[in-house]
Design a protein around this motif. Sequence first.
Motif, PDB file in Angstrom:
ATOM      1  N   ILE A 146       0.842  -1.198   0.000  1.00 42.28           N
ATOM      2  CA  ILE A 146       0.000   0.000   0.000  1.00 42.28           C
ATOM      3  C   ILE A 146       0.876   1.246   0.000  1.00 42.28           C
ATOM      4  O   ILE A 146       1.826   1.350   0.781  1.00 42.28           O
ATOM      5  N   ASN A 147       0.528   2.197  -0.865  1.00 44.88           N
ATOM      6  CA  ASN A 147       1.227   3.482  -0.864  1.00 44.88           C
ATOM      7  C   ASN A 147       0.968   4.215   0.441  1.00 44.88           C
ATOM      8  O   ASN A 147      -0.132   4.170   0.991  1.00 44.88           O
ATOM      9  N   SER A 148       1.978   4.946   0.905  1.00 42.38           N
ATOM     10  CA  SER A 148       1.873   5.613   2.198  1.00 42.38           C
ATOM     11  C   SER A 148       0.746   6.634   2.261  1.00 42.38           C
ATOM     12  O   SER A 148       0.143   6.832   3.314  1.00 42.38           O
ATOM     13  N   ASN A 149       0.454   7.302   1.126  1.00 37.33           N
ATOM     14  CA  ASN A 149      -0.618   8.314   1.185  1.00 37.33           C
ATOM     15  C   ASN A 149      -1.957   7.681   1.529  1.00 37.33           C
ATOM     16  O   ASN A 149      -2.721   8.217   2.333  1.00 37.33           O
ATOM     17  N   PHE A 150      -2.245   6.494   0.953  1.00 32.88           N
ATOM     18  CA  PHE A 150      -3.499   5.817   1.284  1.00 32.88           C
ATOM     19  C   PHE A 150      -3.461   5.255   2.701  1.00 32.88           C
ATOM     20  O   PHE A 150      -4.471   5.272   3.415  1.00 32.88           O
ATOM     21  N   ALA A 151      -2.307   4.772   3.120  1.00 33.94           N
ATOM     22  CA  ALA A 151      -2.182   4.235   4.470  1.00 33.94           C
ATOM     23  C   ALA A 151      -2.430   5.330   5.507  1.00 33.94           C
ATOM     24  O   ALA A 151      -3.237   5.169   6.437  1.00 33.94           O
ATOM     25  N   ILE A 152      -1.748   6.463   5.357  1.00 35.02           N
ATOM     26  CA  ILE A 152      -1.887   7.565   6.309  1.00 35.02           C
ATOM     27  C   ILE A 152      -3.306   8.095   6.313  1.00 35.02           C
ATOM     28  O   ILE A 152      -3.881   8.388   7.366  1.00 35.02           O
ATOM     29  N   ASP A 153      -3.904   8.220   5.124  1.00 33.36           N
ATOM     30  CA  ASP A 153      -5.250   8.767   4.999  1.00 33.36           C
ATOM     31  C   ASP A 153      -6.281   7.898   5.700  1.00 33.36           C
ATOM     32  O   ASP A 153      -7.377   8.367   6.029  1.00 33.36           O
ATOM     33  N   ASN A 154      -5.937   6.641   5.959  1.00 35.65           N
ATOM     34  CA  ASN A 154      -6.871   5.717   6.609  1.00 35.65           C
ATOM     35  C   ASN A 154      -6.400   5.276   7.988  1.00 35.65           C
ATOM     36  O   ASN A 154      -6.815   4.234   8.499  1.00 35.65           O
ATOM     37  N   GLY A 155      -5.522   6.075   8.590  1.00 35.53           N
ATOM     38  CA  GLY A 155      -5.171   5.852   9.988  1.00 35.53           C
ATOM     39  C   GLY A 155      -4.046   4.874  10.250  1.00 35.53           C
ATOM     40  O   GLY A 155      -3.770   4.549  11.412  1.00 35.53           O
ATOM     41  N   LEU A 156      -3.371   4.387   9.201  1.00 35.54           N
ATOM     42  CA  LEU A 156      -2.231   3.495   9.407  1.00 35.54           C
ATOM     43  C   LEU A 156      -0.955   4.315   9.562  1.00 35.54           C
ATOM     44  O   LEU A 156      -0.807   5.373   8.944  1.00 35.54           O
ATOM     45  N   ASP A 157      -0.041   3.829  10.365  1.00 38.58           N
ATOM     46  CA  ASP A 157       1.277   4.442  10.513  1.00 38.58           C
ATOM     47  C   ASP A 157       2.272   3.562   9.767  1.00 38.58           C
ATOM     48  O   ASP A 157       2.605   2.466  10.236  1.00 38.58           O
ATOM     49  N   PRO A 158       2.741   3.977   8.588  1.00 38.81           N
ATOM     50  CA  PRO A 158       3.639   3.120   7.808  1.00 38.81           C
ATOM     51  C   PRO A 158       4.866   2.660   8.575  1.00 38.81           C
ATOM     52  O   PRO A 158       5.323   1.520   8.393  1.00 38.81           O
ATOM     53  N   GLN A 159       5.401   3.528   9.426  1.00 40.63           N
ATOM     54  CA  GLN A 159       6.593   3.160  10.189  1.00 40.63           C
ATOM     55  C   GLN A 159       6.290   2.062  11.213  1.00 40.63           C
ATOM     56  O   GLN A 159       7.107   1.170  11.443  1.00 40.63           O
ATOM     57  N   GLU A 160       5.116   2.121  11.811  1.00 38.58           N
ATOM     58  CA  GLU A 160       4.770   1.188  12.893  1.00 38.58           C
ATOM     59  C   GLU A 160       3.991  -0.027  12.403  1.00 38.58           C
ATOM     60  O   GLU A 160       4.157  -1.134  12.928  1.00 38.58           O
ATOM     61  N   ASP A 161       3.101   0.169  11.433  1.00 37.06           N
ATOM     62  CA  ASP A 161       2.161  -0.889  11.057  1.00 37.06           C
ATOM     63  C   ASP A 161       2.630  -1.779   9.911  1.00 37.06           C
ATOM     64  O   ASP A 161       2.126  -2.891   9.760  1.00 37.06           O
ATOM     65  N   SER A 162       3.557  -1.305   9.093  1.00 38.37           N
ATOM     66  CA  SER A 162       4.027  -2.135   7.978  1.00 38.37           C
ATOM     67  C   SER A 162       5.057  -3.140   8.474  1.00 38.37           C
ATOM     68  O   SER A 162       5.745  -2.905   9.474  1.00 38.37           O
ATOM     69  N   ILE A 163       5.185  -4.255   7.761  1.00 35.08           N
ATOM     70  CA  ILE A 163       6.211  -5.233   8.132  1.00 35.08           C
ATOM     71  C   ILE A 163       7.525  -4.930   7.421  1.00 35.08           C
ATOM     72  O   ILE A 163       8.571  -5.442   7.800  1.00 35.08           O
ATOM     73  N   THR A 164       7.476  -4.083   6.397  1.00 35.73           N
ATOM     74  CA  THR A 164       8.682  -3.518   5.807  1.00 35.73           C
ATOM     75  C   THR A 164       8.270  -2.299   4.991  1.00 35.73           C
ATOM     76  O   THR A 164       7.131  -2.206   4.523  1.00 35.73           O
ATOM     77  N   LEU A 165       9.208  -1.366   4.841  1.00 35.31           N
ATOM     78  CA  LEU A 165       8.910  -0.102   4.167  1.00 35.31           C
ATOM     79  C   LEU A 165       9.979   0.170   3.124  1.00 35.31           C
ATOM     80  O   LEU A 165      11.180  -0.014   3.377  1.00 35.31           O
TER      81      LEU A 165
END
Length: 304
Positions: A224-243
Amino acid sequence: MKNWLQLLLVFALVLLLAACGGQEDSAEENAENDNTEQTSETTDQEGASEENTTLTVGASNVPHAEILEFATDLLAEEGIDLQIETFNDYVIPNQALSEEEIDANYFQHIPYLEGQIEEHGYDFVNAGGVHIEPIGVYSQEYGSLDELPDGAEVLMSSSVADHGRILMMLEEEGLITLDEEVDGVNATIEDIVENPKNLEFTANIEPAMLLQAYQNGEGDAVLINSNFAIDNGLDPQEDSITLESGEDNPYVNIIAVRSGDENNEEIQTLLEVLRSDEVKTFIEEEYEGAVLPVSSDAETSDDQ
């Protein structure tokens, strides 16, 4: 005696009339001054409005519109009244730019812009890059890429412009190997020559719908692109298993304009402000690594 009294009365009357006349003159003078000041203020306001240039930029909600909103006051100091038009997809912003409904847009990276130009014949150019949004891998069941089982299903964007980016990312993580003769940016699933975990790729999901697929528990891993993740309450740094790494990343998000507008003073000022230390600090503090500012020497239309 009468004569003296009459003289005194006449003198008093003269003084009274003079006083009244003076008050009227003073009142008229004050009114004139007030009118002059109001006229001056109105002229100043009209002059300031006439001096400022209105610039309309189309943008995705997050982070693009948020970054532009932060930059609004900085642009006003440079004589630009910024108007922000928000869009929720990847198609309409380019249509709006082509139809001259907006002056520029800020939502896409260079490979996507190039694909849109090729597909629709848009006469657009990349005026300059602003930031990078790393793609993250998300999973409801697994805590790392190493934990993915044999035959795991990987959900990815239907946007062909993102396929090479995703596959290069997975290659860097050691999950697949791509054909050496293929430019990674243009790589497709068919260019995978080694796939030790026998990963199964599903690449028919609209970018905005990947978050819903993840929330519904679909697939073993979802990119998932970070813009969609952030816009829906996900924290890419914390919630992804890799970035995805931001270093030497060609997927910088850019300001796109109609050909010939890239050197306009207001567009150049927009880029200068968006690359300023103030905006860079805002991006770093607001998104904590989920969005990465780029330097002023980021790729522009001259590099394409």
